[in-house]
Design a protein around this motif. Structure first.
Motif, PDB file in Angstrom:
ATOM      1  N   PRO A  87      -4.546   3.408  -0.127  1.00 44.46           N
ATOM      2  CA  PRO A  87      -4.158   4.332  -1.203  1.00 44.46           C
ATOM      3  C   PRO A  87      -5.369   4.710  -2.055  1.00 44.46           C
ATOM      4  O   PRO A  87      -6.233   3.877  -2.334  1.00 44.46           O
ATOM      5  CB  PRO A  87      -3.149   3.515  -2.012  1.00 44.46           C
ATOM      6  CG  PRO A  87      -3.478   2.089  -1.726  1.00 44.46           C
ATOM      7  CD  PRO A  87      -3.979   2.057  -0.314  1.00 44.46           C
ATOM      8  N   ASP A  88      -5.433   5.972  -2.469  1.00 47.81           N
ATOM      9  CA  ASP A  88      -6.585   6.463  -3.237  1.00 47.81           C
ATOM     10  C   ASP A  88      -6.276   6.376  -4.727  1.00 47.81           C
ATOM     11  O   ASP A  88      -6.078   7.388  -5.410  1.00 47.81           O
ATOM     12  CB  ASP A  88      -6.921   7.889  -2.819  1.00 47.81           C
ATOM     13  CG  ASP A  88      -8.390   8.207  -3.045  1.00 47.81           C
ATOM     14  OD1 ASP A  88      -9.001   7.571  -3.923  1.00 47.81           O
ATOM     15  OD2 ASP A  88      -8.924   9.078  -2.349  1.00 47.81           O
TER      16      ASP A  88
ATOM     17  N   SER B 145       3.126  11.182   2.989  1.00 45.45           N
ATOM     18  CA  SER B 145       3.770  10.108   3.745  1.00 45.45           C
ATOM     19  C   SER B 145       4.600  10.654   4.900  1.00 45.45           C
ATOM     20  O   SER B 145       4.755   9.992   5.926  1.00 45.45           O
ATOM     21  CB  SER B 145       4.653   9.264   2.821  1.00 45.45           C
ATOM     22  OG  SER B 145       5.620  10.076   2.174  1.00 45.45           O
TER      23      SER B 145
ATOM     24  N   SER C 100       0.439   4.090  -2.918  1.00 41.37           N
ATOM     25  CA  SER C 100       0.197   5.505  -2.635  1.00 41.37           C
ATOM     26  C   SER C 100       1.026   6.386  -3.558  1.00 41.37           C
ATOM     27  O   SER C 100       0.562   7.426  -4.030  1.00 41.37           O
ATOM     28  CB  SER C 100       0.511   5.807  -1.164  1.00 41.37           C
ATOM     29  OG  SER C 100       0.135   7.126  -0.833  1.00 41.37           O
ATOM     30  N   ASP C 101       2.265   5.963  -3.843  1.00 38.31           N
ATOM     31  CA  ASP C 101       3.103   6.709  -4.786  1.00 38.31           C
ATOM     32  C   ASP C 101       2.534   6.650  -6.197  1.00 38.31           C
ATOM     33  O   ASP C 101       2.538   7.653  -6.930  1.00 38.31           O
ATOM     34  CB  ASP C 101       4.531   6.161  -4.779  1.00 38.31           C
ATOM     35  CG  ASP C 101       5.301   6.547  -3.533  1.00 38.31           C
ATOM     36  OD1 ASP C 101       4.940   7.554  -2.897  1.00 38.31           O
ATOM     37  OD2 ASP C 101       6.267   5.841  -3.197  1.00 38.31           O
TER      38      ASP C 101
ATOM     39  N   SER D 255      -0.579   6.297  -6.916  1.00 36.70           N
ATOM     40  CA  SER D 255      -1.780   7.136  -6.888  1.00 36.70           C
ATOM     41  C   SER D 255      -1.430   8.598  -7.120  1.00 36.70           C
ATOM     42  O   SER D 255      -2.120   9.314  -7.849  1.00 36.70           O
ATOM     43  CB  SER D 255      -2.497   6.980  -5.545  1.00 36.70           C
ATOM     44  OG  SER D 255      -2.886   5.655  -5.315  1.00 36.70           O
TER      45      SER D 255
ATOM     46  N   ARG E  41       0.797  -1.221   0.000  1.00 35.65           N
ATOM     47  CA  ARG E  41       0.000   0.000   0.000  1.00 35.65           C
ATOM     48  C   ARG E  41       0.831   1.274   0.000  1.00 35.65           C
ATOM     49  O   ARG E  41       0.422   2.279  -0.598  1.00 35.65           O
ATOM     50  CB  ARG E  41      -0.979  -0.038   1.173  1.00 35.65           C
ATOM     51  CG  ARG E  41      -1.954  -1.199   1.013  1.00 35.65           C
ATOM     52  CD  ARG E  41      -2.943  -1.285   2.131  1.00 35.65           C
ATOM     53  NE  ARG E  41      -3.746  -2.503   2.019  1.00 35.65           N
ATOM     54  CZ  ARG E  41      -4.936  -2.640   2.563  1.00 35.65           C
ATOM     55  NH1 ARG E  41      -5.468  -1.637   3.265  1.00 35.65           N
ATOM     56  NH2 ARG E  41      -5.600  -3.767   2.417  1.00 35.65           N
TER      57      ARG E  41
ATOM     58  N   TYR F 183      -0.810   8.933   4.154  1.00 35.65           N
ATOM     59  CA  TYR F 183      -0.970   8.332   2.827  1.00 35.65           C
ATOM     60  C   TYR F 183      -2.283   8.732   2.161  1.00 35.65           C
ATOM     61  O   TYR F 183      -3.025   7.890   1.649  1.00 35.65           O
ATOM     62  CB  TYR F 183      -0.818   6.805   2.902  1.00 35.65           C
ATOM     63  CG  TYR F 183       0.585   6.399   3.257  1.00 35.65           C
ATOM     64  CD1 TYR F 183       1.630   6.553   2.353  1.00 35.65           C
ATOM     65  CD2 TYR F 183       0.877   5.904   4.531  1.00 35.65           C
ATOM     66  CE1 TYR F 183       2.939   6.206   2.690  1.00 35.65           C
ATOM     67  CE2 TYR F 183       2.176   5.546   4.878  1.00 35.65           C
ATOM     68  CZ  TYR F 183       3.196   5.706   3.958  1.00 35.65           C
ATOM     69  OH  TYR F 183       4.484   5.367   4.295  1.00 35.65           O
TER      70      TYR F 183
ATOM     71  N   ASP G  39       1.637  12.458  -2.357  1.00 34.00           N
ATOM     72  CA  ASP G  39       0.998  11.716  -1.268  1.00 34.00           C
ATOM     73  C   ASP G  39       1.655  12.114   0.048  1.00 34.00           C
ATOM     74  O   ASP G  39       2.853  12.373   0.110  1.00 34.00           O
ATOM     75  CB  ASP G  39       1.046  10.206  -1.506  1.00 34.00           C
ATOM     76  CG  ASP G  39       2.417   9.608  -1.242  1.00 34.00           C
ATOM     77  OD1 ASP G  39       3.411  10.202  -1.712  1.00 34.00           O
ATOM     78  OD2 ASP G  39       2.495   8.554  -0.603  1.00 34.00           O
TER      79      ASP G  39
END
Length: 350
Positions: free
Chosen positions: A213-214, A241, A79-80, A82, A75, A294, A239
């Motif tokens: 993650p979106d 983080s 996230s990256d 995304s 995840r 995230y 994102d």
């Protein structure tokens, strides 16, 4: 590869991540965003690549369920992707662990999450080590003619939005340091926690252990406004983080702008406010610098129709750096002086 004279002395001064990234960029490495982009060829879509690691005693405690270690690894990489507006496609995983580590449960969790997010595991490596160390390289694709979201597209007049609540993951980390544990889907809370805070505490621990993650929002933000309008400038995105302040500062620096953030508009869950009293922390501090939320921070140009998710928290202005306001008043210096740190640092923390 040989090291140039003087590099040893320079490298010894690289005590924080941003200084290290600047040094890489000065030496010809195209560093900055958390992903790399390979442009589309005649017969293939563009590719977006990222890699991230999870290390025992740095990102997770030694007794964490291997299933959760693997899924958190998936995840944080997604996230990256995304933030680049890319759809996940493939992954490679390296696992280094002691002989008694439950590798079968680790890879079962990894494959389960890969299926959930549309990833195909296509390779990797395993070896023995004294502590658990896992690394995932995730690869996404982009349709032909579409470029990834980047941090350098924000311009004065854009709106600034964040897609999710802030600070809960940091509270979850504090709870784990106080004795909370996760195993096979259950969260065991530390002794002495008031019963009325149990739901908020479990939510915070899960936010830290298993971020969501979106991916769909990233795809939506990267989509051209309409046919015939592909030349229009798209959003900038990153994102969160390492904490809102640190990552917002990175976006501002990449775009050459100032971000004005309204502290009264930050999305802080009511449950976090109650939990913060028990933890004896300030919700605002967690929201600004706690890290590991995230969620996406992004700008929207005036002509952009908007996104289906996101809380507007400020605007993009002429200048540089960050401006924090509360009640219409600039409180940047006042707030920064109260913060114990500006965010997570991968070289100094852990």
């Amino acid at each position: 590869m040989g090291r140039r004279r003087g590099d040893d002395a320079v490298v010894s001064t690289l005590v924080d991540e941003d200084t290290f990234v600047d040094w890489l960029r000065d030496h010809g490495v195209p560093a900055g965003d958390d992903t790399a982009f390979l442009a589309a060829g005649e017969h293939r879509a563009g590719l977006v690549l990222t890699t991230d690691s999870q290390l025992e005693s740095v990102h997770f405690p030694e007794d964490l369920d291997p299933w959760l270690i693997a899924q958190r690894l998936v995840r944080v990489n997604l996230s990256d992707l995304s933030a680049a507006g890319s759809r996940p496609r493939w992954a490679l995983c390296n696992l280094n662990a002691p002989p008694d580590f439950d590798r079968e449960r680790f890879f079962a969790g990894l494959l389960a999450d890969c299926r959930r997010w549309g990833l195909s595991l296509i390779g990797g490596d395993t070896s023995s080590a004294r502590q658990v160390s896992s690394t995932l390289t995730a690869i996404g694709d982009l349709p032909q003619g579409r470029r990834p979201l980047t941090r350098d597209r924000a311009r004065p007049g854009d709106r600034l939005l964040v897609a999710g609540s802030l600070g809960e993951a940091a509270a979850g980390l504090l709870l784990q340091q106080a004795g909370a544990r996760c195993h096979r889907g259950a969260v065991e809370l530390p002794e002495g926690l008031p019963q009325g805070l149990a739901a908020a505490a479990r939510r915070a621990v899960r936010r830290h252990r298993l971020p969501v993650p979106d991916v769909e929002l990233g795809l939506e933000l990267a989509r051209p406004l309409s046919s015939g309008r592909t030349g229009r400038r798209g959003p900038a995105a990153i994102d969160l983080s390492d904490g809102l302040l640190k990552d917002a500062h990175r976006l501002a620096g990449a775009s050459g702008v100032r971000l004005r953030i309204d502290l009264d508009r930050l999305p802080v869950a009511a449950s976090l406010r109650r939990l913060a009293q028990y933890l004896e922390v300030t919700p605002l501090h967690h929201a600004l610098s706690g890290g590991e939320d995230y969620v996406l921070l992004f700008s929207l140009p005036p002509e952009h129709p908007g996104a289906t998710a996101g809380q507007e928290i400020g605007e993009v202005c002429v200048g540089s750096g960050l401006e924090l306001v509360r009640g219409g008043r600039d409180v940047t210096t006042e707030v920064l002086d109260q913060l114990p740190r500006l965010g997570w640092d991968h070289l100094a923390d852990g």
